[in-house]
Design a protein around this motif. Structure first.
Motif, PDB file in Angstrom:
ATOM      1  N   SER A   1      73.331  74.174  84.199  1.00 12.73           N
ATOM      2  CA  SER A   1      72.455  73.418  83.296  1.00 12.73           C
ATOM      3  C   SER A   1      71.227  72.837  83.979  1.00 12.73           C
ATOM      4  N   ASP A   2      71.258  72.721  85.278  1.00 10.48           N
ATOM      5  CA  ASP A   2      70.090  72.140  85.920  1.00 10.48           C
ATOM      6  C   ASP A   2      68.908  73.104  85.945  1.00 10.48           C
ATOM      7  N   ARG A   3      69.181  74.403  85.863  1.00 14.57           N
ATOM      8  CA  ARG A   3      68.070  75.351  85.944  1.00 14.57           C
ATOM      9  C   ARG A   3      68.028  76.355  84.803  1.00 14.57           C
ATOM     10  N   PHE A   4      69.156  76.541  84.133  1.00 14.12           N
ATOM     11  CA  PHE A   4      69.238  77.525  83.060  1.00 14.12           C
ATOM     12  C   PHE A   4      69.241  76.817  81.706  1.00 14.12           C
ATOM     13  N   SER A   5      68.584  77.424  80.729  1.00 12.97           N
ATOM     14  CA  SER A   5      68.661  76.922  79.362  1.00 12.97           C
ATOM     15  C   SER A   5      68.644  78.109  78.410  1.00 12.97           C
ATOM     16  N   ALA A   6      69.270  77.941  77.269  1.00 12.74           N
ATOM     17  CA  ALA A   6      69.313  79.009  76.279  1.00 12.74           C
ATOM     18  C   ALA A   6      69.185  78.398  74.897  1.00 12.74           C
ATOM     19  N   VAL A   7      68.434  79.077  74.040  1.00 16.25           N
ATOM     20  CA  VAL A   7      68.257  78.613  72.664  1.00 16.25           C
ATOM     21  C   VAL A   7      68.357  79.787  71.711  1.00 16.25           C
ATOM     22  N   ARG A   8      68.727  79.450  70.482  1.00 19.78           N
ATOM     23  CA  ARG A   8      68.760  80.424  69.389  1.00 19.78           C
ATOM     24  C   ARG A   8      68.380  79.651  68.125  1.00 19.78           C
ATOM     25  N   PRO A   9      67.129  79.256  68.011  1.00 24.90           N
ATOM     26  CA  PRO A   9      66.710  78.256  67.030  1.00 24.90           C
ATOM     27  C   PRO A   9      66.935  78.611  65.559  1.00 24.90           C
ATOM     28  N   LYS A  10      66.845  79.861  65.188  1.00 22.46           N
ATOM     29  CA  LYS A  10      67.008  80.245  63.779  1.00 22.46           C
ATOM     30  C   LYS A  10      68.250  81.082  63.566  1.00 22.46           C
TER      31      LYS A  10
ATOM     32  N   LEU B   1      80.314  85.441  81.451  1.00 22.60           N
ATOM     33  CA  LEU B   1      79.708  84.728  80.333  1.00 22.60           C
ATOM     34  C   LEU B   1      78.976  83.477  80.801  1.00 22.60           C
ATOM     35  N   LEU B   2      77.749  83.331  80.324  1.00 16.71           N
ATOM     36  CA  LEU B   2      76.976  82.120  80.604  1.00 16.71           C
ATOM     37  C   LEU B   2      77.027  81.151  79.422  1.00 16.71           C
ATOM     38  N   VAL B   3      76.784  81.686  78.221  1.00 18.96           N
ATOM     39  CA  VAL B   3      76.680  80.847  77.026  1.00 18.96           C
ATOM     40  C   VAL B   3      76.861  81.727  75.809  1.00 18.96           C
ATOM     41  N   TYR B   4      77.397  81.150  74.713  1.00 21.34           N
ATOM     42  CA  TYR B   4      77.370  81.886  73.469  1.00 21.34           C
ATOM     43  C   TYR B   4      77.144  80.974  72.279  1.00 21.34           C
ATOM     44  N   PHE B   5      76.539  81.562  71.254  1.00 16.83           N
ATOM     45  CA  PHE B   5      76.130  80.868  70.034  1.00 16.83           C
ATOM     46  C   PHE B   5      76.837  81.473  68.827  1.00 16.83           C
ATOM     47  N   ARG B   6      77.110  80.625  67.863  1.00 21.11           N
ATOM     48  CA  ARG B   6      77.429  81.117  66.532  1.00 21.11           C
ATOM     49  C   ARG B   6      76.354  80.553  65.630  1.00 21.11           C
ATOM     50  N   ASP B   7      75.611  81.489  65.028  1.00 28.01           N
ATOM     51  CA  ASP B   7      74.373  81.105  64.335  1.00 28.01           C
ATOM     52  C   ASP B   7      73.486  80.362  65.340  1.00 28.01           C
TER      53      ASP B   7
ATOM     54  N   GLY C   1      72.466  90.621  61.191  1.00 31.52           N
ATOM     55  CA  GLY C   1      73.696  90.208  60.518  1.00 31.52           C
ATOM     56  C   GLY C   1      74.781  89.707  61.448  1.00 31.52           C
ATOM     57  N   HIS C   2      74.616  89.927  62.735  1.00 33.55           N
ATOM     58  CA  HIS C   2      75.611  89.432  63.695  1.00 33.55           C
ATOM     59  C   HIS C   2      75.408  87.941  63.911  1.00 33.55           C
ATOM     60  N   ASP C   3      76.482  87.160  63.672  1.00 33.59           N
ATOM     61  CA  ASP C   3      76.337  85.719  63.759  1.00 33.59           C
ATOM     62  C   ASP C   3      76.543  85.180  65.175  1.00 33.59           C
ATOM     63  N   THR C   4      77.192  85.946  66.030  1.00 36.09           N
ATOM     64  CA  THR C   4      77.515  85.462  67.372  1.00 36.09           C
ATOM     65  C   THR C   4      76.681  86.200  68.415  1.00 36.09           C
ATOM     66  N   LEU C   5      76.106  85.426  69.314  1.00 34.91           N
ATOM     67  CA  LEU C   5      75.256  85.993  70.365  1.00 34.91           C
ATOM     68  C   LEU C   5      75.694  85.440  71.703  1.00 34.91           C
TER      69      LEU C   5
END
Lengths: 111, 111
Positions: free
Chosen positions: A62-71, A45-51, A28-32
């Protein structure tokens, strides 16, 4: 309720190797959030998502790090070619309002 | 330089004594949060104090905020060995969406 879970708990790599960290936030938490915490320092902080959307990745190398939260639920942080300077604990946190709930972190050592 | 920082790297007290951790910050805030991190765990929120509040309590914990001097303090009364941890202040400039952590104060409570 179940807390934020992260895996693996520990990782040891040689320079140049790749590694992925996985995070399952509180339901239920929308922010990660993904943070990097070097030894004896505060979380950074590196990155954060809402949904599923990236809100701020300005501190992500960005040249070496990537982050995803697809769903909009679980998230993966990946380091393509690790460097010794990446040695740190990687923390995931989730929130619904003002309080961030942190997982136990993944302790990464790059040799 | 950090936008938030605690004023002491380490403190040590005996069980039962009181202790205060101080924090200074350099940015406009909507709130300031205090977190505690025990060894091997992620940080856990202790107190959130909004910019229009001067004091907030949570059991044995008391936080103050002085926006004119851009400083905050966290006091712990009747300390216990289990209060041994690293204490962080974190500035909140966007209603909890993005926190900037200080470097932390390492508190040791001795029996």
């Amino acid at each position: 309720e179940a807390g934020v879970t992260q895996s693996p708990r520990y990782a040891v790599l040689q320079e140049g190797q790749a590694v992925s960290f996985w995070c399952d936030p509180i339901s239920g938490h929308d922010t990660l959030y993904w943070y990097q915490q070097p030894r004896d320092q505060g979380p950074q902080l590196l990155v954060y998502f809402r949904d599923e959307a990236v809100i701020d990745n300005s501190q992500l190398p960005s040249d070496r790090f990537s982050a995803v939260r697809p769903k909009g639920t679980n998230s993966t942080l990946k380091i393509q070619s690790a460097k010794q300077g990446d040695t740190a604990t990687y923390l995931c946190a989730s929130s619904l309002r003002y309080e961030q709930y942190f997982g136990p972190g993944t302790r990464l050592t790059v040799l | 330089s950090q936008l938030a920082e605690e004023n002491s790297w380490a403190l040590s007290v005996h069980e039962g004594e009181s202790v205060t951790v101080n924090c200074s910050y350099k940015t406009s805030i909507t709130a300031l949060q205090w977190y505690r991190q025990k060894s091997g765990k992620g940080p856990a929120q202790l107190i959130l104090i909004r910019s229009n509040e001067r004091e907030k309590r949570n059991g044995r914990l008391r936080a103050t905020l002085d926006t004119s001097s851009q400083s905050s303090s966290l006091s712990i009364t009747a300390t216990r060995c289990e209060d041994t941890a690293v204490y962080f202040c974190a500035t909140d400039a966007n209603a909890g969406a993005k926190l900037t952590f200080g470097g932390g104060t390492r508190l040791t409570v001795r029996p």
